[in-house]
Write an enzyme that holds these catalytic residues in place. Structure first.
Site, mmCIF file in Angstrom:
data_model
loop_
_atom_site.group_PDB
_atom_site.id
_atom_site.type_symbol
_atom_site.label_atom_id
_atom_site.label_comp_id
_atom_site.label_asym_id
_atom_site.label_seq_id
_atom_site.Cartn_x
_atom_site.Cartn_y
_atom_site.Cartn_z
ATOM 1 N N GLU A 71 -21.367 20.551 -16.666
ATOM 2 C CA GLU A 71 -20.519 19.660 -15.868
ATOM 3 C C GLU A 71 -21.349 18.921 -14.818
ATOM 4 O O GLU A 71 -21.128 17.735 -14.570
ATOM 5 C CB GLU A 71 -19.380 20.437 -15.206
ATOM 6 C CG GLU A 71 -18.407 21.116 -16.183
ATOM 7 C CD GLU A 71 -17.783 20.148 -17.189
ATOM 8 O OE1 GLU A 71 -17.662 18.942 -16.892
ATOM 9 O OE2 GLU A 71 -17.433 20.599 -18.308
ATOM 10 N N PRO A 86 3.687 5.672 -28.682
ATOM 11 C CA PRO A 86 4.876 6.470 -28.390
ATOM 12 C C PRO A 86 4.999 6.675 -26.884
ATOM 13 O O PRO A 86 3.996 6.876 -26.217
ATOM 14 C CB PRO A 86 4.601 7.811 -29.074
ATOM 15 C CG PRO A 86 3.520 7.556 -30.058
ATOM 16 C CD PRO A 86 2.750 6.370 -29.571
HETATM 17 P P1 ADP Z 1 9.111 5.032 -27.286
HETATM 18 O O1 ADP Z 1 10.396 4.642 -27.895
HETATM 19 O O2 ADP Z 1 8.193 3.879 -27.019
HETATM 20 O O3 ADP Z 1 8.393 6.166 -27.939
HETATM 21 P P2 ADP Z 1 10.826 5.892 -25.177
HETATM 22 O O4 ADP Z 1 11.579 4.655 -24.905
HETATM 23 O O5 ADP Z 1 11.502 6.943 -25.967
HETATM 24 O O6 ADP Z 1 9.417 5.561 -25.808
HETATM 25 O O7 ADP Z 1 10.343 6.464 -23.787
HETATM 26 C C1 ADP Z 1 10.523 7.801 -23.432
HETATM 27 C C2 ADP Z 1 10.913 7.921 -21.977
HETATM 28 O O8 ADP Z 1 9.837 7.545 -21.137
HETATM 29 C C3 ADP Z 1 12.031 7.003 -21.605
HETATM 30 O O9 ADP Z 1 13.273 7.575 -21.882
HETATM 31 C C4 ADP Z 1 11.829 6.838 -20.121
HETATM 32 O O10 ADP Z 1 12.395 7.908 -19.419
HETATM 33 C C5 ADP Z 1 10.324 6.905 -19.968
HETATM 34 N N1 ADP Z 1 9.776 5.555 -19.902
HETATM 35 C C6 ADP Z 1 8.923 4.985 -20.775
HETATM 36 N N2 ADP Z 1 8.614 3.735 -20.402
HETATM 37 C C7 ADP Z 1 9.305 3.496 -19.266
HETATM 38 C C8 ADP Z 1 9.421 2.365 -18.397
HETATM 39 N N3 ADP Z 1 8.761 1.237 -18.601
HETATM 40 N N4 ADP Z 1 10.239 2.485 -17.334
HETATM 41 C C9 ADP Z 1 10.911 3.618 -17.089
HETATM 42 N N5 ADP Z 1 10.851 4.708 -17.877
HETATM 43 C C10 ADP Z 1 10.054 4.667 -18.949
HETATM 44 ZN ZN ZN Z 2 -18.752 17.768 -21.426
#
Ligand code: ADP
Ligand code: ZN
Length: 604
Positions: free
Chosen positions: A431, A211
């Site tokens: 730590e 995700p």
């Molecule tokens: P997934 O669908 O894989 O869960 P999303 O496409 O919803 O992830 O990503 C969530 C947000 O994270 C995107 O809207 C964007 O703002 C940011 N993000 C993730 N990957 C990238 C990337 N390669 N370049 C720029 N922004 C990204």
């Molecule tokens: Zn520890």
């Protein structure tokens, strides 16, 4: 975030949904209220109500002076002789009652019978009240079905009308993936050309990745590049309370897509509907229907339908194989975590609309954030903006971003949590144990910061420098990782001759590494190169003989014991350093890289 566009394009739908949601409890409350009032009124009237048999008896005995009835109503008003108060009675049939009273009157009984004309309003309200529960029920059912989405489904994002069109420029890194997707973009731009040529057109693409790695983003960017509508829905939305609804939603989704084709259908979390069709409990049968419908729709595309279905999942191994057959999701693209260059680019993209101070070094931030997803990096910049605002900085400073990274990785600093002296000493040695052990292990990363200020659920933390991205991890590195993980527990034991619960997370992590070494990476000398995914298929183990489980257990334990002993040996050999780091920690609570390394210089 990805959600933004969905929201903008669906404000109306969302608004209606929210209104409907708000209405349901309101209706329930009103119904209960009205029923309550009716029942209470009935009870209050009880002593004023006369039973029908009593009424006949009273008429016979001449106790009643006057009866007033309304045509069409079975409720009559009674006036008893010598009584002021008006009473009521319900009669079974008006016609028979009138005859009865007239007969009594003829027999010398002086009852006055007033027949009033039909009161339209009274009878209507009576009917409505009696029907009220049914009406409410029907309305509720309709509302629930509406919310369940029997109505409109699938969120449409149209790059043509959206103010912030997403294109490949908005997707950082992922160059290979983007060029692979170019083919689909070209197809969506001019589907006729491909079909004229008789080319087999792409149907479905499966995006696999954690995700937040940008699967939705890249799917949307394809739509943006090709300038076609993007219809999205999450797999979990198909799985609903009412059986059979999922399949009908799939049908509706594709109907909608056919109307706006060429277009993209994006199904997030496809594993929610496309899991292996194994057992046959209730929820699964529902999923089967949904999944079957999806397969039917995908198979049923005419050769001139230009709909591309893009699905995303984090668990491709869970998917039903039928989904991956030719003509369905026959292309799989893995979206990996961004590497250091990708992370820098993502940080750049998301700092475009933020005010950065001159000292910000996105490259070094990218170096400190190995393993972060795009979404997490975006979140870090937002946190940094909040921190900078709170500190009244004129722009986001590098330190603000570093603090945001810490905040996100180890939770918020909890200055107000009071630690007893004994806890503090224990944490300091714990730590210091991690840090000192790591220092003497070649493969372990350099220390960036050691702290005994509690953050999140952790009592303290040791932060390592992460400067390079690795694709392979050696056996030695894994063994040494275990030693440094168990270094915390070992230090507690050596310095205080006691152990604490503070190491429970370390041990959990160590346990998983040791188990993977044996069962996934085939690194055990005794058991040899074997790899099995027991989470996916717990029965694999049985294929390999009866005693394997015992042997794996023994091997895992050996590895862990070995690492623990080595950690203790190292710490005993460098006890002076352990004590020095711990006391420095007790003094300063946080020590940085230089302060830590100083302790290891010869004449410290
Ligand atoms: P997934 O669908 O894989 O869960 P999303 O496409 O919803 O992830 O990503 C969530 C947000 O994270 C995107 O809207 C964007 O703002 C940011 N993000 C993730 N990957 C990238 C990337 N390669 N370049 C720029 N922004 C990204
Ligand atoms: Zn520890």
């Amino acid at each position: 975030m990805a959600e933004n566009n969905k929201k903008k394009n669906n404000t109306n739908e969302e608004k209606w949904k929210r209104v409907l949601f708000a209405l349901v409890p309101l209706i329930v409350i009103i119904t209960v209220f009205i029923c309550g009032i009716i029942i209470m009124n009935k009870q209050k009237d009880d002593d004023k109500n006369v039973a029908y048999t009593q009424l006949i008896k009273d008429i016979d005995e001449g106790k009643i002076e006057e009866i007033e009835m309304t045509v069409g109503s079975t409720s009559v008003k009674l006036k008893y002789k010598g009584e002021e108060e008006e009473k009521h009675a319900i009669i079974p049939s008006t016609q028979a009652f009138v005859e009865l009273v007239q007969e009594k009157a003829q027999n010398g009984n002086d009852i006055k019978l007033n027949q009033l004309p039909r009161n339209v309003f009274a009878t209507m309200s009576e009917t409505i009240i009696s029907l009220l529960p049914t009406i409410v029920l029907v309305v509720l059912v309709i509302l629930i079905f509406q919310m369940q989405g029997l109505g409109d489904k699938g969120k449409v994002y149209d790059p043509d009308i959206s103010e912030d069109k997403i294109t490949f420029k908005d997707v950082a890194g992922l160059d290979e993936e983007k060029s692979e997707m170019m083919e689909i973009v070209e197809f969506l731009k001019k589907p006729e050309e491909y079909t004229k040529m008789g080319a087999k057109t792409p149907r479905g693409v499966l995006l696999c990745g954690k995700p937040g790695t940008g699967k939705t983003l890249i799917a949307k960017a394809i739509a943006g590049e090709a300038n076609v509508p993007f219809i999205s829905m999450s797999g979990s939305e198909f799985v609903e309370m009412f059986a059979g609804l999922g399949a009908s939603r799939v049908r509706k989704l594709f109907e909608k897509a056919k109307k706006v084709s060429p277009c993209i259908i994006f199904i997030d979390e496809i594993d929610a509907i496309g899991s292996r069709r194994a057992s046959s409990n209730g929820a699964d049968t529902e999923n089967n229907q949904t999944l079957n419908q999806l397969l039917v729709e995908m198979d049923g595309f005419d050769s001139d339908t230009s709909i591309i279905v893009i699905a995303a999942t984090n668990r491709p191994e869970m998917l039903d194989e039928a989904l991956l057959r030719p003509g369905r999701f026959d292309r799989t693209i893995n979206i990996a975590l961004p590497d250091i260059k990708g992370r820098e680019e993502i940080l750049k993209i998301h700092s475009r609309n933020k005010k950065l101070a001159k000292d910000v070094d996105l490259k070094s931030i990218a170096g400190d954030t190995a393993g972060f997803t795009g979404a997490e990096l975006e979140n870090i910049l937002n946190e940094a903006a909040i921190i900078a605002t709170n500190k009244k900085h004129s722009g986001i400073q590098n330190k603000d971003i570093e603090d945001a990274v810490k905040k996100v990785t180890v939770g918020l600093e909890k200055h107000n949590r009071i630690m007893s002296e004994k806890d503090k000493t224990l944490t300091a040695y714990h730590e210091a144990g991690h840090a000192v052990v790591s220092r003497y292990l070649d493969t372990q990363k350099d220390i960036k910061e050691v702290s005994i200020i509690p953050r999140g659920i952790a009592g303290g933390y040791t932060m390592y420098k992460t400067n390079e991205d690795k694709y392979y991890v050696s056996k030695t590195e894994m063994e040494e990782k275990l030693i440094s993980l168990l270094g915390g527990r070992a230090a507690e034991k050596i310095a205080l001759d006691d152990i604490s619960t503070g190491a429970s997370n370390d041990i959990e992590v160590a346990m998983k590494i040791a188990r993977d070494m044996v069962t996934v990476y085939g690194m055990s000398d005794r058991l040899g190169p074997m790899s099995m995914n027991l989470e996916k298929d717990p029965y694999q183990i049985q294929l390999l003989g009866n005693n394997l489980e015992d042997e794996i257990g023994k091997e895992v334990r050996n590895i862990l014991e070995d690492a623990y002993n080595k950690a203790q040996m190292l710490l005993k050999a460098h006890r002076d350093k352990l004590d020095k780091v711990a006391s420095k920690l007790l003094e300063k609570e946080v020590i940085n890289e230089q302060e830590f390394n100083q302790i290891f210089e010869e004449n410290y």
